[in-house]
Every structure is written in structure tokens, then in C-alpha cells.
Design a protein around this motif. Structure first.
Motif, PDB file in Angstrom:
ATOM      1  N   GLY A  29       0.802  -1.221   0.000  1.00 37.73           N
ATOM      2  CA  GLY A  29       0.000   0.000   0.000  1.00 37.73           C
ATOM      3  C   GLY A  29       0.830   1.265   0.000  1.00 37.73           C
ATOM      4  N   ASP A  30       2.141   1.134  -0.204  1.00 38.38           N
ATOM      5  CA  ASP A  30       3.036   2.280  -0.079  1.00 38.38           C
ATOM      6  C   ASP A  30       3.895   2.429  -1.325  1.00 38.38           C
ATOM      7  OD1 ASP A  30       3.648   4.390   1.501  1.00 38.38           O
ATOM      8  OD2 ASP A  30       4.695   3.249   3.039  1.00 38.38           O
ATOM      9  N   ASN A  31       3.885   3.600  -1.936  1.00 40.67           N
ATOM     10  CA  ASN A  31       4.722   3.880  -3.103  1.00 40.67           C
ATOM     11  C   ASN A  31       5.917   4.737  -2.703  1.00 40.67           C
ATOM     12  OD1 ASN A  31       2.863   2.698  -5.037  1.00 40.67           O
ATOM     13  ND2 ASN A  31       1.581   4.507  -4.718  1.00 40.67           N
ATOM     14  N   LEU A  32       6.991   4.633  -3.476  1.00 41.36           N
ATOM     15  CA  LEU A  32       8.087   5.579  -3.340  1.00 41.36           C
ATOM     16  C   LEU A  32       7.733   6.837  -4.128  1.00 41.36           C
ATOM     17  CD1 LEU A  32      11.258   3.314  -3.886  1.00 41.36           C
ATOM     18  CD2 LEU A  32       9.982   3.736  -1.784  1.00 41.36           C
ATOM     19  N   GLU A  35      10.805  10.273  -1.119  1.00 39.60           N
ATOM     20  CA  GLU A  35      10.167   9.641   0.033  1.00 39.60           C
ATOM     21  C   GLU A  35      10.378   8.133  -0.084  1.00 39.60           C
ATOM     22  OE1 GLU A  35       8.879  10.423   2.795  1.00 39.60           O
ATOM     23  OE2 GLU A  35       8.035   8.483   3.323  1.00 39.60           O
ATOM     24  N   GLY A  36      11.095   7.552   0.901  1.00 42.72           N
ATOM     25  CA  GLY A  36      11.382   6.117   0.873  1.00 42.72           C
ATOM     26  C   GLY A  36      12.863   5.829   0.814  1.00 42.72           C
ATOM     27  N   ASN A  37      13.689   6.772   1.299  1.00 42.46           N
ATOM     28  CA  ASN A  37      15.137   6.586   1.204  1.00 42.46           C
ATOM     29  C   ASN A  37      15.658   5.462   2.086  1.00 42.46           C
ATOM     30  OD1 ASN A  37      16.867   8.834  -0.404  1.00 42.46           O
ATOM     31  ND2 ASN A  37      14.868   9.643   0.173  1.00 42.46           N
ATOM     32  N   ARG A  38      15.040   5.221   3.232  1.00 44.03           N
ATOM     33  CA  ARG A  38      15.471   4.089   4.065  1.00 44.03           C
ATOM     34  C   ARG A  38      15.180   2.775   3.348  1.00 44.03           C
ATOM     35  NH1 ARG A  38      12.914   2.923   8.391  1.00 44.03           N
ATOM     36  NH2 ARG A  38      14.633   1.837   9.387  1.00 44.03           N
TER      37      ARG A  38
END
Length: 463
Positions: free
Chosen positions: A57-60, A75-78
Motif C-alpha cells: 500500500g506504499d509507493n516511493l 520519500e522512501g530513502n530508508r
């Protein structure tokens, strides 16, 4: 406008201007900085992605790079950093990550299959600024309802079937001697802001040993069991809940297990466990210790009530006689007189005005008599008068600091006047003035007066 893309790990770049890190000058520096945020958490993220994949359910969030052949992840660097190390642990060689950490991460990467991850779903924004609003909402907590609101301990327990704290709260609500209104405001205060502090105490080894609590894992969830005298345990639990609600203990006091042990050791003698008083553990949900009259006793009571008239309930906001001296000011004397004359059933809104006015007068008079400052400097360096809630909180702390035994007497004022959700909170009393739909009830106003009497005594002296 946004565009939804499916990309590979090799097409994605870390953001070298990441708010978590500040600006860095290379991909290796960005990777190293992300790992160093907390190495153990980074390794756990790698293992989670390897074993479970990415959150469906999560996009970069991405923008196209200046060279237009790769995409920068905003958004999503980790997650991208974890994917980079999983896919090719050699990327660690260009960083200053210590060898011991490198070896741990290389072991975590063993067996990773990128085909189970790719393609990676991304949202492409035209400009960094277009993505910033959405990124802000994700990373600033509730953001007044716009962002993601994290679950507290009780919400997590409801979701997972863990009743460890929930059943204890229900037990207290059924059996402790709170009024319905007081319990509702207490439970709301605990569940909305202070559940983590209560959980620290009740889930600690010291807390469970003190109360005789054990946990049964029945396959469907966790059920708390009580192995001590329920009539004693309810007194201890009420004290714990009141202390958490009133801020007498908070996260600063409960940092270490030794802090929690000290809290239980310092409870009064009557709240300490009694040797040899243990009982067979029973689920909290099955225990009801309130004494209910038998049918015969209830009938007898009913007969007595027919022959002996009950005292007539008061209709006025305040009683005619008071345990405190009248204020010396003309306005104070008039307010006190009107409070004793005003029929709250007939003139409810007027009674609300008088209650709020007399509370404010008493608070200001107490601060004046004790030389407590009523102003603070704002960001412009100007003196601004504190609002009534701030003043009341300061006065309560001053009273308790002078005489700790008064703390219990002030709980009613905290629950009914300082708790925002109460029917007679300062905010509600203000609402009766300014909100055309908000109306008080006479019973709530009389209760508001009665629970404020300790403040009036502190301000004007006991008779």
C-alpha cells in the motif's frame, strides 16, 4: 499531475538533500548516513523486506534526475538504502560503515531475491515542491487530522487481540468507586494521551509482581489474570490510574525499570502486597467485586424509603452555607450570594456564568495573595496574561507543593474543570457563552461547584 511508474532498483537514486540527513555530496555518503541513523533498525528493515517484501500500500515518491536517466527518491530513502544493500552488499565498500556493522548487514542480505521485489511501484512528481506537501503530512504526525496518526498502546492491543491493559481498565471501571462522569473523563484522559505510561507500569515485571498479574496466552490473544485479593488490587489500580491521569508519574519518571520498582516501593503501606494473601489466578473480565444488595435487602430499603422522606436535593448552583470564608471584594460577595440563590434548574446558563466567574475570581485572588505571576512573555517579548486553564494548573501545583495531602482533594477539580472533555471544563463553560448550540445541565454545574470547593478554601481560607 503525477505519474505512476514501475521501476527497478538500478533506476533509483538516494536523495542527497534528505531532511533526515541534511545535504551530503555523494550516494555513498547518503547511504552511510541512513545506516548510521540506527544500525539495528536498518538491519531489521533489510530482514523485513527480504522476508515480507515491500508494503503493497506504499509507493516511493520520485522525481527525474537532472541527467534524466535515473529517478531521485524523495520519500522512501530508508527502504531504497535497504534494497541497495540487499541487492549488492558491495555498495558498503564505498562507505565508512564499521566492519562489524558491514558483516552484520552482509549476513542479513544473504538469500535476497530481487525478482520478488521488482518492479517497484513509484509515484513520479514533476517537481520536488509538488511532493513536499505530501511528504510533510507523512512525517509530522497527525497534522491536525491530515497526516497519519500513530496508534497508541491500547489501539495496538485491540488490533492484536492483546487484552493485557484493556481488561484491567474495564475491571477498574466496573469496580472502583468513580462516578460515571469521573470515570468517563479519567478513561478518556488515559486512552487519548497517557496509555503508554499506564502500560509501562502494568506491563513491567515490578508491576505484575506487585499486583499478582499474570498473562494467559490462549491462542486467540493475551488475557490478564489476577492472583491477588481483588478488593485490595482495585485500590492499588485506582491509585496507579489516578497518578497517571494527573501527571504525578509520566514518561520522565518511568525511564528505567528501577524507576518503576521505586514507584511501587513508595506506595503507601496499605497498598503494599500482604504476605500469604495470593489467590488462584482469575481473568480480570470475570471479577465483579461491587457489593450489590440482595432482593430482600433491596425490598427492605424500599420500604424504609416509603416511611422516611429523603433529604430534598438542592436546586441552587451552590449551597447556602460554605466551608470557606466569603471573598472580601464587593463583586466576590455578590457572586457568592447569587450562587446560593440561583436556581440552576431554571436559570442554567446564568448559573454557568456565575460558576465560571467565581472560579476565575478565586484563582486570581489565590495568585495575588501568593504573589504568583499571571503574565508571560510571548515571542515578541510582550507580556501576555495567562488564560484561566494555565492559571488554574499553576495554582493546583502551588497548592500541592505546599501540602501534598491536598492532591486527592483536588482531583475532582482536575477531572471536571481542567479536563477538556468534561461537561463543566473551562472550555465548556466558555462554550456556553460563545456557542449558540452548547447548553449546560444543572446537575453538571452543581457538581462543578462542589468539586471546586477545595480551590475556594485555598483562596479564602477554611471556616
Amino acid at each position: 499531475m503525477v505519474e505512476y511508474l514501475e521501476l527497478s532498483i538500478d533506476e533509483l537514486l538516494l536523495d542527497e538533500d534528505n531532511p533526515r540527513l541534511g545535504s551530503v555530496n555523494s550516494q555513498s555518503a547518503a547511504l552511510e548516513a541512513i545506516i548510521h541513523l540506527k544500525e539495528s533498525h536498518f538491519r531489521n528493515l533489510m530482514l523485513s523486506i527480504k522476508n515480507n517484501g515491500l508494503d503493497p500500500g506504499d509507493n516511493l515518491y520520485v522525481i527525474i534526475s537532472a541527467e534524466e536517466d535515473d529517478f531521485i527518491v524523495l520519500e522512501g530513502n530508508r527502504r531504497l538504502s535497504a534494497l541497495m544493500v540487499l541487492n549488492s552488499p558491495d555498495v558498503l565498500d564505498g562507505t565508512g560503515v564499521p566492519e562489524t556493522i558491514k558483516k552484520s548487514l552482509v549476513r542479513a542480505a544473504a538469500g535476497f531475491d530481487r525478482t520478488k521485489i521488482e518492479p517497484i511501484r513509484c509515484v513520479r512528481f514533476e517537481r520536488r515542491e509538488d511532493a513536499n506537501d505530501w511528504i510533510y503530512r507523512r512525517h509530522t504526525g497527525g497534522a491536525d487530522g491530515e497526516g497519519r496518526i500513530s496508534w497508541g498502546p491500547l489501539e495496538i492491543q485491540r488490533f492484536s487481540g492483546d487484552r493485557s491493559i484493556l481488561d484491567v481498565l474495564d475491571f477498574v471501571g466496573r469496580n472502583a468507586d468513580y462516578s460515571d462522569e469521573e470515570w468517563e473523563s479519567t478513561k478518556t484522559a488515559i486512552e487519548s494521551k497517557k496509555s503508554s505510561n499506564l502500560a509501562r507500569l502494568l506491563e513491567s515485571a515490578a508491576g505484575r509482581k506487585h499486583l499478582g498479574i499474570s498473562i494467559s496466552n490462549d491462542g486467540d490473544g493475551k488475557t490478564p489474570m489476577l492472583g491477588s485479593d481483588p478488593t485490595w488490587a482495585i485500590k492499588v489500580l485506582r491509585r496507579i490510574i489516578d497518578d497517571v491521569r494527573d501527571g504525578i508519574v509520566d514518561s520522565r519518571d518511568l525511564n528505567k525499570s528501577s524507576d518503576i520498582e521505586e514507584y511501587f516501593i513508595k506506595l503507601p503501606k496499605e497498598l503494599q502486597p500482604q504476605t500469604g494473601k495470593s489467590e488462584a489466578p482469575r481473568p480480570f473480565n470475570d471479577i465483579d467485586i461491587k457489593k450489590r444488595p440482595t432482593a430482600a435487602k433491596a425490598a427492605k430499603t424500599s420500604t424504609k424509603q416509603k416511611t422516611k422522606s429523603a433529604p430534598k436535593p438542592r436546586t441552587t448552583l451552590a449551597p447556602r452555607r460554605h466551608p470557606f470564608h466569603a471573598p472580601t471584594s464587593t463583586k466576590g460577595e455578590a457572586l457568592l450570594r447569587e450562587a446560593g440563590d440561583l436556581d440552576a434548574n431554571r436559570f442554567t446558563i446564568s448559573a454557568a456564568f456565575v460558576l465560571r466567574s467565581f472560579i476565575e475570581l478565586a484563582i486570581n485572588d489565590y495568585m495575588g495573595a501568593n504573589k504568583i505571576k499571571k503574565f508571560e512573555k510571548n515571542s515578541n517579548g510582550e507580556n501576555v496574561e495567562l488564560d484561566l486553564t494555565q492559571k488554574s494548573d499553576i495554582v493546583l501545583k502551588h497548592i500541592v507543593a505546599a501540602d501534598g495531602s491536598k492532591n486527592a482533594d483536588l482531583r475532582g477539580f482536575r477531572n471536571n474543570i481542567l479536563t477538556k472533555t468534561s461537561a463543566t471544563s473551562i472550555q465548556s463553560l466558555n462554550g456556553f457563552v460563545h456557542n449558540k448550540f452548547q447548553l449546560p445541565t444543572a446537575d453538571a454545574l452543581r457538581a462543578g461547584w462542589d468539586c471546586s470547593v477545595p480551590i475556594f478554601i485555598a483562596a479564602y481560607g477554611s471556616i
